[in-house]
Structure formats: C-alpha cells, structure tokens
Scaffold this motif. Structure first.
Motif, mmCIF file in Angstrom:
data_model
loop_
_atom_site.group_PDB
_atom_site.id
_atom_site.type_symbol
_atom_site.label_atom_id
_atom_site.label_comp_id
_atom_site.label_asym_id
_atom_site.label_seq_id
_atom_site.Cartn_x
_atom_site.Cartn_y
_atom_site.Cartn_z
ATOM 1 N N ASP A 1 0.819 -1.203 0.000
ATOM 2 C CA ASP A 1 0.000 0.000 0.000
ATOM 3 C C ASP A 1 0.865 1.271 0.000
ATOM 4 O O ASP A 1 1.750 1.423 0.832
ATOM 5 C CB ASP A 1 -0.860 -0.081 1.274
ATOM 6 N N GLY B 1 0.195 4.158 0.876
ATOM 7 C CA GLY B 1 0.020 4.952 2.080
ATOM 8 C C GLY B 1 1.069 4.639 3.133
ATOM 9 O O GLY B 1 1.594 5.545 3.787
ATOM 10 N N GLN B 2 1.385 3.372 3.276
ATOM 11 C CA GLN B 2 2.386 3.000 4.284
ATOM 12 C C GLN B 2 3.766 3.516 3.911
ATOM 13 O O GLN B 2 4.544 3.912 4.768
ATOM 14 C CB GLN B 2 2.444 1.480 4.419
ATOM 15 N N GLU C 1 4.297 6.197 2.120
ATOM 16 C CA GLU C 1 4.250 7.636 2.382
ATOM 17 C C GLU C 1 4.428 7.918 3.867
ATOM 18 O O GLU C 1 5.137 8.847 4.260
ATOM 19 C CB GLU C 1 2.918 8.214 1.904
ATOM 20 N N ALA C 2 3.773 7.087 4.691
ATOM 21 C CA ALA C 2 3.892 7.284 6.135
ATOM 22 C C ALA C 2 5.337 7.109 6.575
ATOM 23 O O ALA C 2 5.843 7.876 7.399
ATOM 24 C CB ALA C 2 2.985 6.302 6.866
ATOM 25 N N ALA C 3 6.003 6.108 6.010
ATOM 26 C CA ALA C 3 7.407 5.881 6.363
ATOM 27 C C ALA C 3 8.255 7.082 5.951
ATOM 28 O O ALA C 3 9.126 7.531 6.699
ATOM 29 C CB ALA C 3 7.921 4.608 5.692
ATOM 30 N N CYS C 4 7.983 7.610 4.769
ATOM 31 C CA CYS C 4 8.702 8.802 4.302
ATOM 32 C C CYS C 4 8.425 9.977 5.235
ATOM 33 O O CYS C 4 9.324 10.719 5.610
ATOM 34 C CB CYS C 4 8.272 9.177 2.886
ATOM 35 N N ILE D 1 9.638 -1.529 6.507
ATOM 36 C CA ILE D 1 8.199 -1.511 6.239
ATOM 37 C C ILE D 1 7.838 -2.310 4.987
ATOM 38 O O ILE D 1 7.001 -3.202 5.024
ATOM 39 C CB ILE D 1 7.686 -0.058 6.072
ATOM 40 N N GLU E 1 6.299 -6.488 4.552
ATOM 41 C CA GLU E 1 4.945 -6.564 4.000
ATOM 42 C C GLU E 1 4.939 -7.359 2.689
ATOM 43 O O GLU E 1 4.081 -8.205 2.460
ATOM 44 C CB GLU E 1 4.451 -5.131 3.747
#
Lengths: 276, 252
Positions: A136, A138-139, A141-144, A157, A161
């Motif tokens: 995904d 989104g994950q 992006e969240a890590a970034c 991450i 996955e």
C-alpha cells in the motif's frame, strides 16, 4: 537359473528401496545446489526488482534486457554456456591481465550454482516486483513522512509486507529449483540424478533407479512444502489479541459470568445465577 | 516560526497551488478550509515533500529549504521537522500500535529500544491508546487507528504537525474521539496545520483559519473573522451553502 529369474523379473521392487541409501548420499549436493542458487536468485532478484520498481535509468533497461534473455533461453543451454563460458572467460583474463586462475581446477559446481542462480533471479525478480508493488502506497508515504530514507523504509516496512505476498511464489520457484538441479550434470556435478544414472549404468535397471529418484524428490518437496507452510503461518498476523489484562473492565464481568455459569452447572446455585 | 514563500504546484494544466505565502507562529493551530480540489491537501503534502512542488520555499526556525530543488538530506531534515497525519491513517500494518509509534524513534532518531518504548508509551497514553499498544492496526477501529497515527507523528517531536483531513475516512460515530484527541494536543502548544471539513471543529480548535480557493489564500484571520465576517464572495457563498445544509429540509 538365477540369472534367468532376474531377467524375467520385469520390475525389481526390492531394488527401488535398496538403491535409496546410495542415492541419498548425494542429496546434500542437490540441496546445496538448490540453496546456494536460491540465495543468489533472491539477492539478485531483489536488486532487479528494486531497479525496475524505482525506474532507475539505464540500470532499468539493462535489468529488463537481462530478464528477457534469461527467461527466453532454456536452463540447460544456460548451464552449458556457464560451464564452457566461465573457463574461457578466466583464460581470457589470464592472457590479457596476467592473472593466474587455475582453469582446470575451476569447479563445475560453481558454474552450476552461477547459472542456476542467475536463472532463478530473473523469475524471482518478477515475483518480488509484483509483491513490492502490492504494498500500500500509504504506508510508504507514512514511512517517508516519519523521515525514513528509502532503504530504511524498504527494510523496515516494505519488505516485511511484501515478503508475505512473495512467499508462495518464491516457495514455488524454490521447489522448481530443487528439481531443476537435476540438470547440473551438464556441469559435471554429480548430484542425485547423476548418481542415479551411474547406478543405472551398472545394472541397466534404469527404470528402478528413476522410480527411486522420483520418490526422493517427491519426499523432499513435501518437506519443503511443509516448511513453507510453517513460515507462512509464522508471518500471519494473529487473528485476535487480548487487551492488556489489568486494564480491561469488560473482561472482569465476563469472567464473573463464566464463573457463575460453572457454579450453576455444579448445582451450588449462587445468588448471581438466581438473580438472572 | 515557519515561513512558506511562493509555493506553487500544478498537475499538468491544472494549477493547484498558485503562489502561497504563509507565516505560522509557534503554537499556532491553523485551520485550512475551502471547497474540494482547491489544494488544501496538496499544500500539506508539498510541505512534507510527499508531492514535489514546482516552486517555493519553506523555512522552519530559519532552516530554509527550496522545495522544488532540494538535496536528499534537506528532504529528510524537512520531513523530520514535520509530522503528518493522513486521511487514511496509513499505519504500518505489520506492526503493533506500540511498534508503529516506536518505528520512527528507533530507525530515524536512533533511540535505544527501551528508551523508544518509554517514549512511545507516553505518546500512546497521551492519545488514550496505551491499553491497545499490543494490537495490530487491523484489530483497531478507524478512530483508534487515527489516534495511534497521531501518536506516531507526535513521537517524532515535530516542529509542525500536518493533519490532512484526519476525520474524513471515519464513521460519524468515531469522529468525536479523534477530534477530542486533536483538541487535546492543540491545547498542549503543538504547531499544527489542519485541513478539515468539520467547520465547527476548526472554529473551536484553530486560532487562525485560512480559506483556500483556486490555489490562493482568499481569507486569512481568526475563526471569528473568517466564519462570521468573510470578506470575499467565494467564502460567503461557501458558508451560505454550509448553512443551507444545516437547515431543516422543509418547514411548514
């Protein structure tokens, strides 16, 4: 008389079993070939997948070209090319750069691992690429957003996955690889199948020896399947988790209810059960 | 002090941000409102460089970054100074709530595990999710996931917290708990930029409201100024429609 009896014996069941130990001596060679090739295949496959997914210029075209060649030629041809090509390459190096590789001592085993590893990498690359792109966005992006670099995000991450997605495919190709090692005879490696041919050559009982081989390969595959299942189980997230026990008001009453039910069963008739 | 200068972003021919200038004081809670497609989310995503703007700069406490041409280290340092809360939570699915919050502390800020754990637990407590620390995101409700996501962002001690429609993906029932959490942290002095469609909430929690339209800041002032006495026609229309929605469908 004895000879005649044996000749009329169309299929020697006993021999199938008796040959197993002789063949099993070479099982480690087979497994080593498969494991080492898989290792190369995984590392190189991951690298190729990242190159393709990150669309790194130049490298990306090279990767696509490489995968195309490897997937477009038979494994046995690749093995022959490695077997004849690597010594030739070393000879060239010796002549032009003054190195002193011992060409005659270069092991066929290394050639086989090299060729099968590269072959495996092309297929793994596609499996891993599909798995990576299934993660995904989104994950990522969240890590970034947390401030991770791409390698950090990849390791912490994205890969964990993607692993779960890639595992069935990679397991499949590993099983294929174990059986594919039977081609290693082309590089003068004596693994299980090669040993089987040698045994068959001694008594011309080729059919029996191939049945023995089939049994061993099948058994190994079943074990590998089991191991893969176990790993898959391991990677699964638990279905349900209890909240921290000491901080949950609801479970307290649940326990009381359960106790009440038990007490009711044993006919001690507590007030709680009565009041309900 | 955060200064955004001349921030520009276009997708093909569609100009989404048309030269945004914005100064944000420490402790400000800036609510960003406006019609859909006016670049509210894009503004936040550009600040965090999840979207690469075509031009503009941002400086956080004097550390200036050209947004359109930045080095990798500048990107990282900008992202480490800002925290992001996403509309769709975007928790790490293979990590528990606690691990989600610890992740950045361990990998980015290089904290020791034990220290990170303490820090993460404190943040989870702040959003009221400490009891769920061992849960994976799939075992949490949307509201709970968003609270963990807020804890994750806060744990990095960002100088600017960006909240991109944090309640838009939630069931109406769950909106309350998240808004409560945001209100709570807003009162603790975090500098925040909040994109939201919850007008009443923005009015209550923000001390400054910006109305974006067509990639430009149309209104900028205290909630009272913007909501009650908007200067531009566009904002007036927008609020008029909002009020219409709140009226009964028919009266006798």
């Amino acid at each position: 008389m004895q000879l005649l009896a044996e000749e009329t014996n169309l299929f020697d069941f006993g021999l199938v079993g008796r040959q197993l130990p002789e063949l099993l001596k070479y099982l480690p060679t087979t497994l080593e070939l498969a494991a080492l090739s898989m290792l190369i295949g995984l590392v190189l496959g991951l690298l190729l997948a990242i190159i393709r997914i990150k669309k790194i210029p130049v490298l990306r075209q090279i990767a696509a070209f490489y995968i195309s060649i490897i997937r477009g030629t038979p494994a046995i041809v690749q093995l022959y090319i490695a077997y004849f090509g690597i010594p030739m390459f070393l000879k060239y190096m010796n002549l032009h750069y003054g190195t002193s590789f011992d060409i005659s001592a270069f092991p066929g085993f290394a050639c086989a691992v090299f060729a099968m590893g590269l072959n495996e990498s092309a297929y793994n690359a596609e499996t891993i690429r599909a798995a990576l792109s299934s993660v995904d966005r989104g994950q990522i992006e969240a890590a970034c957003a947390v401030g991770m670099t791409y390698p950090q995000a990849l390791r912490r991450i994205i890969l964990p996955e993607a692993m779960t997605v890639a595992l069935p495919g990679l397991g499949n190709s590993f099983i294929g690889l174990i059986k594919g090692t039977s081609l290693a005879f082309t590089c003068a490696v004596v693994e299980m199948t090669a040993q089987g041919k040698i045994l068959g050559g001694r008594n011309y009982r080729y059919f029996e020896v191939y049945v023995s081989l089939a049994i061993i390969y099948w058994a190994v595959t079943i074990i590998v399947e089991r191991i893969l299942k176990l790993i898959e189980k391991r990677l699964e997230l638990p279905e349900q988790i209890d909240k921290k026990k000491d901080s949950v008001p609801e479970t307290g009453s649940e326990v009381e209810e359960r106790e009440a039910a038990v007490q009711y069963d044993t006919n001690t008739r507590p007030e709680k059960a009565l009041s309900q | 002090m955060i200064q955004i200068r001349d921030l520009k972003k276009r997708f093909r021919n569609n100009v989404v941000l048309d030269g945004i200038d914005l100064d944000i004081n420490e402790g400000d809670v800036v609510g960003i409102i406006g019609p859909s497609g006016t670049g509210k989310s894009t503004l936040l995503r550009c600040i965090d460089l999840l979207e690469i703007p075509d031009g503009g700069s941002i400086s956080i406490d004097g550390e200036k970054t050209e947004l359109s041409r930045h080095s990798r280290s500048q990107t990282l340092s900008l992202r480490r100074n800002t925290g992001m809360v996403f509309q769709r939570f975007n928790l790490f699915e293979r990590k528990t709530a606690l691990e989600n919050v610890m992740e950045g502390l361990v990998t980015v800020r290089k904290m020791k595990k034990a220290e990170a754990r303490m820090c993460a637990e404190a943040e989870l407590k702040r959003v009221g999710m400490l009891d769920w620390s061992g849960h994976y995101p799939k075992h949490l409700s949307g509201g709970q996931q968003q609270r963990v996501a807020i804890a994750r962002a806060l744990a990095m001690k960002p100088k600017l917290l960006l909240l991109d429609e944090p309640t838009s993906a939630l069931d109406p029932e769950l909106v309350g708990e998240v808004l409560e959490t945001i209100k709570d942290i807003a009162s603790q002095g975090f500098t925040m930029m909040l994109v939201s469609h919850e007008m009443n909430f923005v009015r209550n929690v923000a001390n400054r409201v910006i109305f974006l339209d067509g990639g430009k800041i149309v209104e900028d002032g205290t909630p009272r100024e913007v909501f009650d006495t908007p200067k531009s026609q566009r904002a007036k229309d927008f609020f008029a429609k909002m009020h219409l929605l709140r009226q009964p469908e028919y009266t006798i």
